[in-house]
Scaffold this motif. Structure first.
Motif, PDB file in Angstrom:
ATOM      1  N   GLU A   1       0.888  -1.149  -0.095  1.00  0.00           N
ATOM      2  CA  GLU A   1       0.013   0.033  -0.096  1.00  0.00           C
ATOM      3  C   GLU A   1       0.763   1.377  -0.074  1.00  0.00           C
ATOM      4  OE1 GLU A   1      -2.462  -0.449   3.417  1.00  0.00           O
ATOM      5  OE2 GLU A   1      -3.739  -1.901   2.400  1.00  0.00           O
ATOM      6  N   GLN A   2       1.777   1.173   0.771  1.00  0.00           N
ATOM      7  CA  GLN A   2       3.017   2.364   0.795  1.00  0.00           C
ATOM      8  C   GLN A   2       3.551   2.602  -0.466  1.00  0.00           C
ATOM      9  OE1 GLN A   2       3.325   4.757   2.787  1.00  0.00           O
ATOM     10  NE2 GLN A   2       5.191   5.590   2.204  1.00  0.00           N
ATOM     11  N   LEU A   3       4.013   1.490  -1.207  1.00  0.00           N
ATOM     12  CA  LEU A   3       4.789   1.622  -2.425  1.00  0.00           C
ATOM     13  C   LEU A   3       3.746   2.157  -3.546  1.00  0.00           C
ATOM     14  CD1 LEU A   3       7.390   1.350  -4.287  1.00  0.00           C
ATOM     15  CD2 LEU A   3       6.555  -1.187  -4.298  1.00  0.00           C
ATOM     16  N   GLY A   4       2.357   1.783  -3.407  1.00  0.00           N
ATOM     17  CA  GLY A   4       1.455   2.189  -4.563  1.00  0.00           C
ATOM     18  C   GLY A   4       1.120   3.811  -4.437  1.00  0.00           C
ATOM     19  N   ARG A   5       1.565   4.261  -3.062  1.00  0.00           N
ATOM     20  CA  ARG A   5       1.470   5.714  -3.289  1.00  0.00           C
ATOM     21  C   ARG A   5       2.621   6.462  -3.909  1.00  0.00           C
ATOM     22  NH1 ARG A   5       0.316   4.380   2.335  1.00  0.00           N
ATOM     23  NH2 ARG A   5      -1.904   3.786   2.634  1.00  0.00           N
ATOM     24  N   PHE A   6       3.462   5.747  -4.486  1.00  0.00           N
ATOM     25  CA  PHE A   6       4.793   6.344  -4.856  1.00  0.00           C
ATOM     26  C   PHE A   6       4.603   6.873  -6.122  1.00  0.00           C
ATOM     27  CE2 PHE A   6       8.492   5.710  -7.685  1.00  0.00           C
ATOM     28  CZ  PHE A   6       9.458   6.631  -7.021  1.00  0.00           C
ATOM     29  N   VAL A   7       5.141   8.040  -6.618  1.00  0.00           N
ATOM     30  CA  VAL A   7       4.814   8.790  -7.769  1.00  0.00           C
ATOM     31  C   VAL A   7       6.165   8.757  -8.531  1.00  0.00           C
ATOM     32  CG1 VAL A   7       3.958  11.034  -8.761  1.00  0.00           C
ATOM     33  CG2 VAL A   7       3.021  10.115  -6.683  1.00  0.00           C
ATOM     34  N   PRO A   8       6.268   8.176  -9.472  1.00  0.00           N
ATOM     35  CA  PRO A   8       7.553   8.302 -10.293  1.00  0.00           C
ATOM     36  C   PRO A   8       7.629   9.756 -11.144  1.00  0.00           C
ATOM     37  CG  PRO A   8       6.619   6.209 -10.641  1.00  0.00           C
ATOM     38  CD  PRO A   8       5.621   7.033  -9.980  1.00  0.00           C
ATOM     39  N   GLU A   9       8.771  10.221 -11.459  1.00  0.00           N
ATOM     40  CA  GLU A   9       8.626  11.564 -11.854  1.00  0.00           C
ATOM     41  C   GLU A   9       8.129  11.593 -13.304  1.00  0.00           C
ATOM     42  OE1 GLU A   9      11.957  15.049 -13.148  1.00  0.00           O
ATOM     43  OE2 GLU A   9      12.638  13.038 -12.316  1.00  0.00           O
ATOM     44  N   ASP A  10       8.504  10.589 -14.066  1.00  0.00           N
ATOM     45  CA  ASP A  10       8.071  10.712 -15.485  1.00  0.00           C
ATOM     46  C   ASP A  10       6.475  10.326 -15.477  1.00  0.00           C
ATOM     47  OD1 ASP A  10      10.550  11.183 -16.706  1.00  0.00           O
ATOM     48  OD2 ASP A  10      11.075   9.024 -16.258  1.00  0.00           O
ATOM     49  N   LEU A  11       5.997   9.696 -14.715  1.00  0.00           N
ATOM     50  CA  LEU A  11       4.627   9.409 -14.801  1.00  0.00           C
ATOM     51  C   LEU A  11       3.619  10.428 -14.256  1.00  0.00           C
ATOM     52  CD1 LEU A  11       2.843   7.032 -15.541  1.00  0.00           C
ATOM     53  CD2 LEU A  11       2.848   5.978 -13.246  1.00  0.00           C
ATOM     54  N   GLY A  12       3.950  11.129 -13.073  1.00  0.00           N
ATOM     55  CA  GLY A  12       3.238  12.069 -12.490  1.00  0.00           C
ATOM     56  C   GLY A  12       1.972  11.814 -11.630  1.00  0.00           C
ATOM     57  N   VAL A  13       1.864  10.701 -11.511  1.00  0.00           N
ATOM     58  CA  VAL A  13       0.729  10.127 -10.565  1.00  0.00           C
ATOM     59  C   VAL A  13       1.291   8.873 -10.112  1.00  0.00           C
ATOM     60  CG1 VAL A  13      -1.122  11.053 -12.162  1.00  0.00           C
ATOM     61  CG2 VAL A  13      -0.477   8.393 -12.407  1.00  0.00           C
ATOM     62  N   SER A  14       0.356   8.504  -8.946  1.00  0.00           N
ATOM     63  CA  SER A  14       1.098   7.233  -8.114  1.00  0.00           C
ATOM     64  C   SER A  14       0.855   6.127  -9.089  1.00  0.00           C
ATOM     65  CB  SER A  14       0.198   7.350  -6.904  1.00  0.00           C
ATOM     66  OG  SER A  14      -1.129   6.770  -7.246  1.00  0.00           O
ATOM     67  N   LEU A  15       1.718   4.904  -8.606  1.00  0.00           N
ATOM     68  CA  LEU A  15       1.818   3.614  -9.127  1.00  0.00           C
ATOM     69  C   LEU A  15       0.252   3.280  -9.098  1.00  0.00           C
ATOM     70  CD1 LEU A  15       4.875   2.162  -7.633  1.00  0.00           C
ATOM     71  CD2 LEU A  15       4.563   3.188  -9.762  1.00  0.00           C
ATOM     72  N   ASP A  16      -0.686   3.210  -7.913  1.00  0.00           N
ATOM     73  CA  ASP A  16      -1.866   2.752  -8.030  1.00  0.00           C
ATOM     74  C   ASP A  16      -2.879   3.420  -8.998  1.00  0.00           C
ATOM     75  OD1 ASP A  16      -1.571   0.564  -6.200  1.00  0.00           O
ATOM     76  OD2 ASP A  16      -1.935   1.829  -4.379  1.00  0.00           O
ATOM     77  N   GLN A  17      -2.462   4.908  -8.892  1.00  0.00           N
ATOM     78  CA  GLN A  17      -3.433   5.711 -10.035  1.00  0.00           C
ATOM     79  C   GLN A  17      -3.319   5.214 -11.383  1.00  0.00           C
ATOM     80  OE1 GLN A  17      -2.291   9.465  -8.413  1.00  0.00           O
ATOM     81  NE2 GLN A  17      -4.444  10.028  -7.941  1.00  0.00           N
ATOM     82  N   ALA A  18      -1.977   4.879 -11.680  1.00  0.00           N
ATOM     83  CA  ALA A  18      -1.607   4.353 -13.029  1.00  0.00           C
ATOM     84  C   ALA A  18      -1.850   3.010 -13.363  1.00  0.00           C
ATOM     85  CB  ALA A  18      -0.083   4.469 -13.163  1.00  0.00           C
ATOM     86  N   GLY A  19      -2.565   2.229 -12.219  1.00  0.00           N
ATOM     87  CA  GLY A  19      -2.608   0.758 -12.634  1.00  0.00           C
ATOM     88  C   GLY A  19      -1.581  -0.203 -12.657  1.00  0.00           C
ATOM     89  N   ALA A  20      -0.563   0.398 -12.276  1.00  0.00           N
ATOM     90  CA  ALA A  20       0.615  -0.804 -12.066  1.00  0.00           C
ATOM     91  C   ALA A  20       0.456  -1.826 -11.232  1.00  0.00           C
ATOM     92  CB  ALA A  20       1.872   0.213 -11.463  1.00  0.00           C
ATOM     93  N   GLU A  21       1.180  -2.946 -11.808  1.00  0.00           N
ATOM     94  CA  GLU A  21       0.961  -4.288 -11.038  1.00  0.00           C
ATOM     95  C   GLU A  21       2.088  -4.341 -10.133  1.00  0.00           C
ATOM     96  OE1 GLU A  21       1.101  -7.437 -13.586  1.00  0.00           O
ATOM     97  OE2 GLU A  21      -0.608  -6.704 -14.870  1.00  0.00           O
ATOM     98  N   ILE A  22       1.721  -4.501  -8.842  1.00  0.00           N
ATOM     99  CA  ILE A  22       2.903  -4.560  -7.885  1.00  0.00           C
ATOM    100  C   ILE A  22       2.773  -5.792  -6.809  1.00  0.00           C
ATOM    101  CG2 ILE A  22       3.608  -3.216  -5.709  1.00  0.00           C
ATOM    102  CD1 ILE A  22       2.106  -0.692  -6.668  1.00  0.00           C
ATOM    103  N   GLY A  23       3.955  -6.476  -6.743  1.00  0.00           N
ATOM    104  CA  GLY A  23       4.011  -7.724  -5.826  1.00  0.00           C
ATOM    105  C   GLY A  23       5.111  -7.360  -4.637  1.00  0.00           C
TER     106      GLY A  23
END
Length: 361
Positions: free
Chosen positions: A10-32
């Motif tokens: 859940e904490q990693l899902g809140r991370f915002v990559p600079e190039d993406l501009g939104v959080s990993l969760d908002q971008a629908g990234a797969e996280i394991g």
């Protein structure tokens, strides 16, 4: 997944990559997440290629998770999976091409073709499979920029299908491969537009994540044909900070808006001149115009490139700067622009990726 792993996820899902501009969760990234007494391993799948910033992302994610790592080693397994994205009218995808991106400018002389070839090479350097179509039927320049000698011809299969010409690992096609440098193409608009569609549809592209289309300057027949007959997923507009160039760039943005093609961003060329002797920076063609235009049209400046002798010399010599000088500051700017462009596209609605079986001849 344990409760501790879920907390980290859940904490990693809140991370915002600079190039993406939104959080990993908002971008629908797969996280394991997998944990042990010594390590925390995160597998993250993004929707755009980003091989060039893997170590940077690992450091940033480690810092983002620092309080939860409790001294354990952080390991990042980063992957990219480029999806096809919906086009302006949800046309069926081209065979073997996931995403078509138009590279356009309102006027000539702003470095559009140089930007197109370097963006294509930058996407490839980030890990994508990339093609480049030179749609400037009357003034094709990509064969020269790619170092292809005059007289280079594509292989023809079955008398009707072109095999794209390989250049620095890119799959390329251009009217320049079908004529000579001294042969003018003297056609009316409809015939030129037909040539674009023919090159696009009768070239045997091979499993491309992105096909960049280097359009001629302006807002004429070829641009309209592209919008009406080709499934374009997004567009990039090239300009300089000069007021007159910005006026024409605005027309280019408005054209794409009228035909419902999303503008992924703006590349501002010749943004600043840096003196090679003393390092003094001077905004020869003005300052801040690209940013203002991006704000007005709900897009972003993907990169502001300097007025660089290296970029010009490498393009003229057939060795684009991203391929010839991959560790240069200029190449880094193109790669940043390419990642941002692809990241912005990854946030749009997904379409169908059509990769049917290809029969070998």
């Amino acid at each position: 997944m344990s409760a501790a792993e879920q907390t980290i996820r859940e904490q990693l899902g809140r991370f915002v990559p600079e190039d993406l501009g939104v959080s990993l969760d908002q971008a629908g990234a797969e996280i394991g997440i997998q944990t042990s007494s010594d390590t925390v391993t995160a597998s993250v799948t993004l929707g755009y290629p980003c091989a060039g910033v893997e170590s940077q992302l690992q450091s940033q994610m480690r810092a983002h998770l620092d309080a939860l790592l409790e001294g354990r080693e952080f390991i990042l397994v980063l992957k990219s999976q480029v999806a096809a994205h919906r086009t302006q009218s949800d046309m069926p995808a081209l065979d073997q091409v996931a995403n078509v991106i138009a590279v356009a400018s309102g006027k000539g002389g702003v470095g559009k073709s140089t930007t197109a070839v370097n963006l294509a090479l930058a996407l490839q350097a980030e890990g994508a499979r990339v093609g480049l179509l030179d749609a400037d039927v009357f003034g094709p320049s990509q064969p020269l920029m790619l170092g292809k000698p005059d007289g280079t011809r594509p292989e023809v299969l079955d008398g009707k299908t072109f095999v794209p010409v390989d250049a620095y690992g890119l799959q390329t096609m251009s009217m320049g491969y079908l004529t000579t440098q001294q042969t003018p193409v003297v056609w009316r608009g409809p015939k030129a537009s037909g040539a674009l569609v023919q090159m696009m549809e009768q070239t045997r592209w091979q499993q491309l994540d992105y096909l960049l289309v280097d359009l001629p300057p302006g807002t004429g027949d070829i641009q309209l044909t592209l919008a009406q007959k080709i499934p374009v997923a997004g567009a990039v507009v090239i300009t300089t900070p000069q007021d007159i160039a910005l006026l024409d760039a605005i027309k280019g943005v408005e054209m794409f808006r009228k035909v419902d093609i999303r503008v992924l961003g703006i590349v501002e060329n010749m943004a600043v001149h840096i003196c090679s002797e003393c390092g003094h920076q001077e905004h020869v063609f003005g300052q801040g115009g690209g940013e203002r235009m991006a704000q007005d049209y709900d897009t972003e400046v993907l990169a502001a490139l300097p007025l660089s002798l290296k970029i010009r010399e490498q393009a003229d010599s057939g060795k684009p700067v991203v391929a010839a000088c991959p560790d240069s500051e200029e190449a880094a700017l193109y790669r940043k622009a390419a990642r941002r462009m692809a990241a912005r596209l990854s946030l749009t609605s997904k379409g169908k990726r059509a990769f049917p079986k290809v029969t070998q001849h």
